[in-house]
Structure formats: C-alpha cells, structure tokens
Design an enzyme around this catalytic site. Structure first.
Site, short mmCIF file in Angstrom:
data_model
loop_
_atom_site.label_atom_id
_atom_site.label_comp_id
_atom_site.label_asym_id
_atom_site.label_seq_id
_atom_site.Cartn_x
_atom_site.Cartn_y
_atom_site.Cartn_z
N ASP A 157 36.63 -2.71 -46.64
CA ASP A 157 36.69 -1.76 -45.84
C ASP A 157 35.56 -1.51 -45.04
OD1 ASP A 157 38.07 0.20 -44.35
OD2 ASP A 157 38.99 1.06 -46.07
N TRP A 190 36.28 -5.50 -40.36
CA TRP A 190 35.31 -5.63 -39.32
C TRP A 190 35.96 -5.36 -37.95
CZ3 TRP A 190 33.33 -11.47 -39.22
CH2 TRP A 190 32.40 -11.68 -38.46
N PRO A 191 36.81 -5.93 -37.35
CA PRO A 191 37.29 -5.86 -36.04
C PRO A 191 37.72 -4.44 -35.73
CG PRO A 191 38.30 -7.92 -36.80
CD PRO A 191 37.43 -7.15 -38.07
N LEU A 192 38.39 -3.92 -36.61
CA LEU A 192 38.77 -2.22 -36.67
C LEU A 192 37.76 -1.54 -36.17
CD1 LEU A 192 40.77 -0.07 -37.23
CD2 LEU A 192 40.50 -0.35 -39.67
N TYR A 193 36.45 -1.56 -37.06
CA TYR A 193 35.51 -0.71 -36.96
C TYR A 193 34.90 -0.85 -35.83
CZ TYR A 193 36.51 1.53 -41.69
OH TYR A 193 37.06 1.94 -42.56
N ASP A 218 44.90 2.39 -38.92
CA ASP A 218 45.95 2.61 -39.99
C ASP A 218 47.25 2.75 -39.71
OD1 ASP A 218 43.77 2.00 -41.54
OD2 ASP A 218 43.76 3.74 -42.46
#
Length: 409
Positions: A157, A190-193, A218
């Site tokens: 995460d 990584w890409p989410l954040y 999410d």
C-alpha cells in the site's frame, strides 16, 4: 469509421514488456479480507469476524470445500491490521500474538496444505493505512521476512508516504522481493496514490516492476462505487488498458459480490465487467454465509474463462450513451483467433430494460463472414449474424449483457 479504427487498434495492440518473474500469467484469483472484515481486531467480543489466523484458516477451508479452489481461486490474502504495533528487537515485523498465535509461517503452511497460496499486506510508508508499522527504511528486512514465512503475494500500500517517491521506492521493494529467491506476486498501489495526488503514473514503469497495480480509489459496497470504477476504466486516462497482459494487470479492486450493497444484477455486472477488464478476481465476502445466487456468480465458469483467457487483453469501451448504454470489447485467444467478448452495460436505473439495436458492422467489426454469437453468462447460443444484420439486445437496469462472438468463415 471511428469505431472501426478503435477496434483495429484494440485488436492489434500488444504489450511485450513486463515484470519478468514468471508469475500472474493470468489475472490472480482469490479471497481478500478487507472489504468484508476491514480492521476488526476485537477478537474478545467478535472472535468469528476479527482479523486472525482463525478467520483465514476458515476461509481457506471453504475455498476448497465449496468449489472455489477448483474454479481457479487460489490466494488467501491477509490485509491491514495483522501485525503487532511494534517490530521486534531486530527490526522485523511480528504478527499480533493474540490473533495470530501460531505465526504467519504456520498459517502459510496451513494454507499451502489446502493447495492454496497466502498473501500478506504491507505499506510503502512509515505506517500502514490503519497505523501499523510500515516498510519505510525496512523494505529489505520485510522482503526477507515475508520470504522466510513462505508468503506468496505482497500487497504494498502507499499510506503515510510521498507519492513522488513511489516511482523509485516501489521498484526497490520489487528488487528485494526478487532477490529472496521465493516467487512472490507483487501488488502495487503506486499508480493509485500518484493519481490521487494529481501526478501522472508511468504505466510502462509500473508494469516493469509490478504484477498487478491499483490505479483508482477503493471499491465500496455500493453500485455508485462500482459504476464509478467502471467509468474510470472506460475513460482509460493515460492509456493504462494497453499495459494489461500476462504478468501484469490493472486492478480495479475487490469483488463485492455476495456482500450487502449490490442487487443480484449489479453483482453479476461487477463480475462480468471485472472479467472484461482482465482484472484480478479477489473475492471479499464471508464464505460462511454467501448466498447461493452470489456463489453461482462467483463460480460461473464461462465468465471466469473470459477473465482467464491466455491472451490477457483488457476490454476497452467503444462508446457510451451517458447514463445509459455502453459497449465494451475484449479480444480473446479462445476458442479461436478473432473471437471477442462483448459487454453491453446499462447504467440507467429508470426501472425498465433498454432495448439496444445494432449490428456488428455498426460496432466496427469487419469479418465478411459475420459472427456466431453465444450469450456468456448461461452459454446460450444466439445464432449467426451477417456483418450488416441488425439485432436487438434487451439490457435490464444497472445490468450487463455479455456475449461471445466468433468469426465465421
């Protein structure tokens, strides 16, 4: 003509570079605790539902006895809230001794004895999202610890960290996992954040370093959440769909099929859309009480086959009528070259089915012999259609119609 150009691009694009660890050649399938059980650590008052070795052992048992393992689900994944609040004297993570008295290695051994694999959770930052010890400054130690415990997947995460560091830090963790010598599937956030911080992910770099990657917020137990994720995948900002393929997958997050927030048709729609996305199929449902209807969706071998097709193509949205019909196409290797899965999603909640009239020619297909068509969920033949022959599909509100089209000579 525009549809034909888009379809030609879809049918010819193929990514050839990826994390070369030999894992996740088809989208991983399994069970993950987070959506259904979150961070329930109250084993004194709620022993059946708290995050504990007892919970994961029971889910592993049910994955075998209820047919999920035979259907392809193989990972039993621990999420946040499993460790003690402090590392040991040598800086190593320690499982909470009250909730995991046997330790993670013993739990892995139990899961492996069932023919399944164990996944675990950690965080790139100083603490996990729930406030447990993160891997910042401990990545090598944690990679060695996970390997020594015989873990098979790591979900990494990104809470409590700087997204600008992620293009450098996530590959470092991948390196440390690889040098352990143990095959460990690597799930990156990584890409989410980066997306959440207004930064543009480099999906080519992500694919080189990760087996699967979250790129959007999410999932929650609601149709609004699921349809929002579908919209994000339809927009395909940054062209991330093209980077999906054997060894690396875009991850739209868990399946909420069998939980509380979706109708039967919405559950079917999520499962079908995740199959079209070539997404990891990670259930997050209480397998002790899953309804027969939800279980039948999760075990639908026809839809699973679309998801697990060895070509590994991710569907793209051909077009959308806002708030109503959208059409999605995923190319397949099986049962023969040129086969496609087509999803017709109806997001309209007005209460009546939408009748959608089209032809393969209108959708941009070009095979002169036309197509033989089968409805996907129940594997019902629909007949053969000439290229310009019109047909009408009735799609219920907030529902998905899926079909397989094979080119005719």
């Amino acid at each position: 003509m525009i549809l034909q150009c888009l379809l030609v691009s879809l049918l010819t694009c193929q990514v050839v570079y990826s994390l070369d660890n030999g894992l996740a050649l088809t989208p991983p399938m399994g069970w993950l605790s987070w959506e259904r059980f979150r961070c329930n650590v109250d084993c004194k008052n709620d022993p059946d539902n708290c995050i504990s070795e007892r919970l994961y052992m029971k889910m592993a048992d049910l994955m075998v006895t209820e047919g999920f393992k035979d259907a392809g689900y193989e990972y039993v994944n621990i999420d946040d809230c499993w460790p003690s609040m402090e590392r040991d004297s040598e800086g190593r993570l320690v499982a909470d001794p009250l909730r995991f008295p046997s330790g993670i290695k013993a739990l892995a051994h139990y899961v492996h004895s069932k023919g399944l694999k164990l996944g675990i959770y950690e965080d790139f930052g100083s603490k996990t999202c729930a406030g447990y010890p993160g891997s910042e400054f401990y990545m090598e130690t944690d990679a060695k610890t996970f390997a020594s415990w015989d873990v098979d997947m790591v979900k990494f995460d990104g809470c409590n960290s700087d997204p600008k560091d992620m293009p450098y830090g996530y590959p470092i963790m991948e390196h440390f996992l690889n040098v352990t010598g143990r095959p460990i599937t690597y799930l990156c956030q990584w890409p989410l954040y980066m997306w959440g911080s207004g930064l543009k992910p480099d999906y080519a770099a992500v694919r080189r370093n990760c087996n699967q990657w979250r790129n959007y917020r999410d999932v929650q137990d609601s149709w609004e959440s699921v349809s929002g994720i579908i919209d994000f995948y339809g927009k395909d900002e940054g062209g991330f769909a093209q980077y999906a393929g054997p060894g690396g997958w875009n991850d739209p997050d868990m399946l909420v099929v069998g939980d509380f927030g979706l109708s039967y048709y919405q559950q079917q729609a999520q499962f079908g859309m995740w199959a079209l996305f070539a997404a990891p199929l990670m259930m997050s449902v209480d397998l002790r009480s899953v309804t027969p209807e939800a279980k039948a969706i999760l075990l639908n071998k026809n839809i699973i086959a679309i998801n697990q097709d060895p070509l590994g193509n991710q569907a793209v949205r051909l077009f959308e009528v806002p708030g109503s019909i959208s059409v999605w196409v995923k190319k397949l290797a099986l049962p023969k070259p040129g086969t496609v899965a087509i999803g017709i999603l109806n997001k309209d909640d007005a209460g009546v089915p939408v009748k959608y009239k089209t032809s393969f020619q209108d959708l941009g297909f070009t095979n002169k012999g036309g197509y033989s068509v089968t409805e996907a969920f129940e594997n019902k033949p629909m007949g053969s259609f000439a290229l310009s022959q019109a047909f009408t599909i009735s799609v219920d509100p907030t529902s998905l119609f899926m079909m397989i089209a094979q080119p005719r000579p």
